[in-house]
Design a protein around this motif. Sequence first.
Motif, PDB file in Angstrom:
ATOM      1  N   GLU A 104      -7.502  -2.694   6.365  1.00 33.44           N
ATOM      2  CA  GLU A 104      -7.107  -4.133   5.977  1.00 33.44           C
ATOM      3  C   GLU A 104      -8.349  -4.801   5.001  1.00 33.44           C
ATOM      4  OE1 GLU A 104      -4.813  -5.805   6.872  1.00 33.44           O
ATOM      5  OE2 GLU A 104      -3.590  -3.991   7.763  1.00 33.44           O
ATOM      6  N   SER A 105      -9.423  -4.127   5.153  1.00 29.32           N
ATOM      7  CA  SER A 105     -10.606  -4.850   4.473  1.00 29.32           C
ATOM      8  C   SER A 105     -10.462  -4.964   2.943  1.00 29.32           C
ATOM      9  CB  SER A 105     -11.940  -4.329   4.696  1.00 29.32           C
ATOM     10  OG  SER A 105     -11.918  -2.756   4.527  1.00 29.32           O
ATOM     11  N   SER A 106      -9.321  -3.873   2.651  1.00 28.36           N
ATOM     12  CA  SER A 106      -9.197  -3.818   0.999  1.00 28.36           C
ATOM     13  C   SER A 106      -7.978  -4.554   0.499  1.00 28.36           C
ATOM     14  CB  SER A 106      -8.852  -2.127   0.758  1.00 28.36           C
ATOM     15  OG  SER A 106      -7.739  -1.897   1.437  1.00 28.36           O
ATOM     16  N   LYS A 107      -7.660  -5.542   1.546  1.00 29.20           N
ATOM     17  CA  LYS A 107      -6.069  -6.185   1.251  1.00 29.20           C
ATOM     18  C   LYS A 107      -6.618  -7.067   0.168  1.00 29.20           C
ATOM     19  CE  LYS A 107      -2.225  -9.039   3.197  1.00 29.20           C
ATOM     20  NZ  LYS A 107      -1.925  -9.740   4.363  1.00 29.20           N
ATOM     21  N   THR A 124      -5.998   2.727   1.280  1.00 31.83           N
ATOM     22  CA  THR A 124      -6.382   1.459   0.907  1.00 31.83           C
ATOM     23  C   THR A 124      -4.900   0.534   0.395  1.00 31.83           C
ATOM     24  OG1 THR A 124      -6.779   1.843  -1.588  1.00 31.83           O
ATOM     25  CG2 THR A 124      -8.825   2.160   0.309  1.00 31.83           C
ATOM     26  N   TYR A 125      -4.975  -0.595   0.274  1.00 34.64           N
ATOM     27  CA  TYR A 125      -3.945  -1.474  -0.539  1.00 34.64           C
ATOM     28  C   TYR A 125      -4.207  -0.868  -1.947  1.00 34.64           C
ATOM     29  CZ  TYR A 125      -3.222  -4.367   3.520  1.00 34.64           C
ATOM     30  OH  TYR A 125      -2.829  -4.720   4.619  1.00 34.64           O
ATOM     31  N   TYR A 138       0.979  -1.169   0.068  1.00 34.77           N
ATOM     32  CA  TYR A 138      -0.008  -0.098  -0.103  1.00 34.77           C
ATOM     33  C   TYR A 138       0.980   1.218   0.252  1.00 34.77           C
ATOM     34  CZ  TYR A 138       1.115   0.055   4.919  1.00 34.77           C
ATOM     35  OH  TYR A 138       1.881  -0.037   6.107  1.00 34.77           O
ATOM     36  N   TYR A 160     -13.775   1.791  -0.228  1.00 34.47           N
ATOM     37  CA  TYR A 160     -13.486   1.978   1.273  1.00 34.47           C
ATOM     38  C   TYR A 160     -13.403   3.154   1.911  1.00 34.47           C
ATOM     39  CZ  TYR A 160     -12.244  -2.807  -0.419  1.00 34.47           C
ATOM     40  OH  TYR A 160     -12.037  -4.204  -1.094  1.00 34.47           O
ATOM     41  N   THR A 216      -6.826   7.521   6.179  1.00 41.04           N
ATOM     42  CA  THR A 216      -6.660   6.251   5.937  1.00 41.04           C
ATOM     43  C   THR A 216      -6.257   5.970   4.310  1.00 41.04           C
ATOM     44  OG1 THR A 216      -8.312   5.842   7.459  1.00 41.04           O
ATOM     45  CG2 THR A 216      -7.652   3.761   6.151  1.00 41.04           C
ATOM     46  N   PRO A 219      -2.802   4.833   8.674  1.00 39.89           N
ATOM     47  CA  PRO A 219      -3.383   3.501   8.868  1.00 39.89           C
ATOM     48  C   PRO A 219      -3.889   3.035   7.417  1.00 39.89           C
ATOM     49  CG  PRO A 219      -4.793   4.856   9.854  1.00 39.89           C
ATOM     50  CD  PRO A 219      -3.687   5.814   9.542  1.00 39.89           C
ATOM     51  N   VAL A 220      -3.994   1.594   6.940  1.00 31.85           N
ATOM     52  CA  VAL A 220      -4.301   0.969   6.030  1.00 31.85           C
ATOM     53  C   VAL A 220      -5.727   0.313   6.366  1.00 31.85           C
ATOM     54  CG1 VAL A 220      -2.920  -0.852   6.244  1.00 31.85           C
ATOM     55  CG2 VAL A 220      -3.716  -0.614   4.089  1.00 31.85           C
TER      56      VAL A 220
END
Length: 250
Positions: free
Chosen positions: A172-175, A238-239, A156, A250, A236, A169-170
Amino acid sequence: MSARRITRTRLFAATTVALAALSLTACEGDELTGSPAPESSTSASADGNSARPAGGAKGDAGDTGDTGATGSTGSTGSAGSTGNGKAPGSGTGADKSSGGNASAGSGGTDGSDSEVPGACSAADVRITAANAPRPINHLLLTATNTGSKTCALPPYPAARFGEAQAVPPVAESSKPQSLTTLAPGESGYAGVRLSSGDGSGENGYETTALTIPFEDGSIARVKLPSGGVYVDTALTVTYWQTSASNALEY
């Protein structure tokens, strides 16, 4: 009286001759039936011309041994049957041949595997930033491979807005299932939530600078939309994704 004795003598002689003739006929009949004599049967078995009886299985095993073991005699036929008719050492040769093929196959598989793409550098990609029409307060980052080789983006963007010391922060639901790799000319996408839409974020500030470091230590400097952006503690990222729509979910 003498005439009767002569007659009886002649009858006895005739009877004896008849019995002898019958015996001779019976013997000749036996010879005509062709019954084999014990000696002739033994001779046939010794010559090997007649079929062997079931009791000759041991001899057959000996013959098989002669065929299987080179130069072996019938007495060592069991060793030949163990070899299954193969010359000594042939089994070992087959195993070695099989092993060689297996090694060659595994080598071919390793050799045929495509090369794992290296990590992208700031010199390999060009990153642009644009305000997303929706959702509000979101930024869309686009990374395009401008190099000549396929490379993999970092998981990311470790985006630093202005003088920020911490990486946002990233989500995580976008991984995704794997790293986003880019062939020459292809693009990857990441979404950035700049601030809270309801004003609940804290420590907000405006900035016109954005830098994104890469794993090799190189740094990409990204031009922000005109007038800059406003960020707060809701920031925030995303990946990296393969589509822009996924990056803005997201």
